[in-house]
Write a protein that holds these residues in place. Structure first.
Motif, mmCIF file in Angstrom:
data_model
loop_
_atom_site.group_PDB
_atom_site.id
_atom_site.type_symbol
_atom_site.label_atom_id
_atom_site.label_comp_id
_atom_site.label_asym_id
_atom_site.label_seq_id
_atom_site.Cartn_x
_atom_site.Cartn_y
_atom_site.Cartn_z
ATOM 1 N N ALA A 57 0.831 -1.207 0.000
ATOM 2 C CA ALA A 57 0.000 0.000 0.000
ATOM 3 C C ALA A 57 0.865 1.255 0.000
ATOM 4 O O ALA A 57 0.401 2.333 -0.380
ATOM 5 N N PHE A 58 2.119 1.117 0.410
ATOM 6 C CA PHE A 58 3.039 2.247 0.466
ATOM 7 C C PHE A 58 4.075 2.169 -0.657
ATOM 8 O O PHE A 58 5.098 2.840 -0.609
ATOM 9 N N ASP A 76 1.186 8.173 -1.056
ATOM 10 C CA ASP A 76 0.612 8.605 -2.339
ATOM 11 C C ASP A 76 -0.660 7.843 -2.697
ATOM 12 O O ASP A 76 -1.619 8.424 -3.239
ATOM 13 N N ASN A 77 -0.702 6.547 -2.427
ATOM 14 C CA ASN A 77 -1.884 5.753 -2.768
ATOM 15 C C ASN A 77 -3.096 6.172 -1.942
ATOM 16 O O ASN A 77 -4.229 6.148 -2.433
ATOM 17 N N THR A 288 -5.417 -0.527 -4.478
ATOM 18 C CA THR A 288 -6.510 -1.253 -3.829
ATOM 19 C C THR A 288 -6.080 -1.838 -2.477
ATOM 20 O O THR A 288 -6.923 -2.022 -1.596
ATOM 21 N N THR A 289 -4.799 -2.127 -2.320
ATOM 22 C CA THR A 289 -4.317 -2.544 -0.997
ATOM 23 C C THR A 289 -4.452 -1.405 0.001
ATOM 24 O O THR A 289 -4.780 -1.621 1.174
ATOM 25 N N ALA A 290 -4.227 -0.185 -0.459
ATOM 26 C CA ALA A 290 -4.420 0.983 0.403
ATOM 27 C C ALA A 290 -5.885 1.102 0.832
ATOM 28 O O ALA A 290 -6.181 1.429 1.988
ATOM 29 N N ILE A 291 -6.798 0.824 -0.091
ATOM 30 C CA ILE A 291 -8.223 0.851 0.255
ATOM 31 C C ILE A 291 -8.538 -0.228 1.288
ATOM 32 O O ILE A 291 -9.255 0.009 2.259
ATOM 33 N N LYS A 295 -9.962 0.223 5.111
ATOM 34 C CA LYS A 295 -11.117 -0.485 5.657
ATOM 35 C C LYS A 295 -10.763 -1.179 6.972
ATOM 36 O O LYS A 295 -11.539 -1.134 7.937
ATOM 37 N N SER A 296 -9.601 -1.804 7.026
ATOM 38 C CA SER A 296 -9.199 -2.533 8.230
ATOM 39 C C SER A 296 -8.996 -1.594 9.410
ATOM 40 O O SER A 296 -9.415 -1.902 10.535
ATOM 41 N N VAL A 297 -8.371 -0.446 9.151
ATOM 42 C CA VAL A 297 -8.130 0.517 10.226
ATOM 43 C C VAL A 297 -9.450 1.077 10.744
ATOM 44 O O VAL A 297 -9.655 1.199 11.966
ATOM 45 N N VAL A 298 -10.357 1.413 9.824
ATOM 46 C CA VAL A 298 -11.669 1.918 10.238
ATOM 47 C C VAL A 298 -12.412 0.868 11.050
ATOM 48 O O VAL A 298 -13.014 1.163 12.096
ATOM 49 N N GLY A 299 -12.366 -0.401 10.612
ATOM 50 C CA GLY A 299 -13.021 -1.470 11.345
ATOM 51 C C GLY A 299 -12.442 -1.660 12.734
ATOM 52 O O GLY A 299 -13.173 -1.870 13.706
ATOM 53 N N LEU A 300 -11.101 -1.569 12.843
ATOM 54 C CA LEU A 300 -10.446 -1.704 14.148
ATOM 55 C C LEU A 300 -10.853 -0.579 15.089
ATOM 56 O O LEU A 300 -11.158 -0.814 16.268
ATOM 57 N N VAL A 301 -10.876 0.656 14.572
ATOM 58 C CA VAL A 301 -11.269 1.806 15.394
ATOM 59 C C VAL A 301 -12.721 1.664 15.846
ATOM 60 O O VAL A 301 -13.059 1.920 17.015
#
Length: 319
Positions: A57-58, A76-77, A288-291, A295-301
């Protein structure tokens, strides 16, 4: 007289036990540890090891150069993700569908379990349980075919019924305004039976003496439901709700993809289907890995915040 140790104290006792005591505990329950090995291996191979691939993603990932040979691009992604014109509408679709799923689909198994629990004819109760549970074993491809057939403008059952009232046939799958309702409705039909079984199991664990005492006090069946049944299964409801909150943006690729077409794509496409289109079809792997990481970070939060709030309000939580 010594106080009786509750099952909930076992984890605390194990935490402060000596190494020798822990080994003794493990030897005593060795069969449980052996049974857990396949599950641990599954999560290691398919859940934890793939996490290391999130580094692309980076990067500006090149499939031929691999992770070590691809150029690093920092954030950037992620900047591209929020700058992309289609991303915000797709994120909006995902959030709206997730909210509808929480509001309409999540309470449905609870209501169905409460209604089934009131049935006194055992045979009829088991037949209904089987009927509502069976769709859970169908794949989304089969469910999609059934729904498309039922909603067909020419041969569909729904259009046949509304035609009896003089209403012209409606092409449900070709209208943006219907796709979200179709997604939520099909999900309720397919998965509500699974949730119902879980809640019925929780209801079966309620002490019958509570109902007998309530009947002696003159409580009606409805009062017993609100005063005994629902409070008793509240921990189960909270746990399942927190788990669904954690998957808020992860509505499911196959659940949506089987219903999408160019006519309903505007209101139907979600992040999962967009990741498929941009990542696998257009080969934009880093983007798409960045997306997916977003999603994973939002779900964890969400799950951590919801768990903290739940523990403060109800005393129940995932951990």
């Amino acid at each position: 007289m010594a106080a009786k140790i509750q099952p909930s104290d076992t984890a605390a006792l194990y935490q402060f036990a000596s190494v020798k005591q822990k080994w003794k505990f493990m030897r005593k329950y060795w069969a449980l540890y052996v049974i857990s090995i396949p599950g641990i291996i599954y999560f290691l191979i398919f859940k934890y090891i793939p996490l290391f691939g999130s580094v692309i993603a980076f990067q500006n990932y090149n499939i031929f150069k691999g992770i070590t040979g691809s150029k690093w691009v920092g954030l950037d992604n992620f900047r591209r993700m929020f700058a992309y014109a289609e991303f915000i509408p797709i994120l909006k679709n995902t959030i709206l569908i997730g909210i509808y799923d929480l509001v309409f689909a999540f309470p449905f198994p609870i209501l169905l379990a409460l209604l089934l629990n009131e049935l006194r004819i055992v045979v009829y109760k088991r037949v209904v349980q089987t009927v509502v549970y069976m769709p859970h074993f169908l794949s989304w491809v089969i469910v999609g075919g059934i729904v498309v057939g039922v909603l067909s403008p020419s041969t569909g059952l729904v259009n046949k019924l509304i035609g009896l009232f003089g209403v012209d046939p409606i092409y449900f799958m070709g209208e943006n305004s219907y796709i979200r309702t179709i997604l939520i409705g099909s999900g309720i039909w397919k998965d509500s039976g699974w949730g119902t079984i879980i809640y019925l199991a929780a209801i079966a664990g309620i002490n019958p003496d509570l109902y007998e005492a309530a009947q002696m006090d003159g409580a009606s069946r409805l009062r017993q439901v609100f005063s005994i049944t629902i409070p008793s299964i509240l921990p189960t409801i909270v746990i399942l709700f927190l788990l669904q909150i954690g998957n808020f943006l992860d509505f499911g690729f196959e659940r949506v993809f089987v219903f999408l077409n160019p006519l309903n794509n505007e209101n139907g496409e979600i992040l999962d289907t967009y990741v498929y289109r941009a990542g696998l079809v257009d080969r934009q792997y880093s983007y798409t890995t960045a997306i997916g990481l977003f999603k994973s970070v939002v779900g964890l939060v969400l799950i951590m915040g919801s768990n903290l709030f739940s523990k403060k309000m109800t005393g129940e939580g995932l951990y």
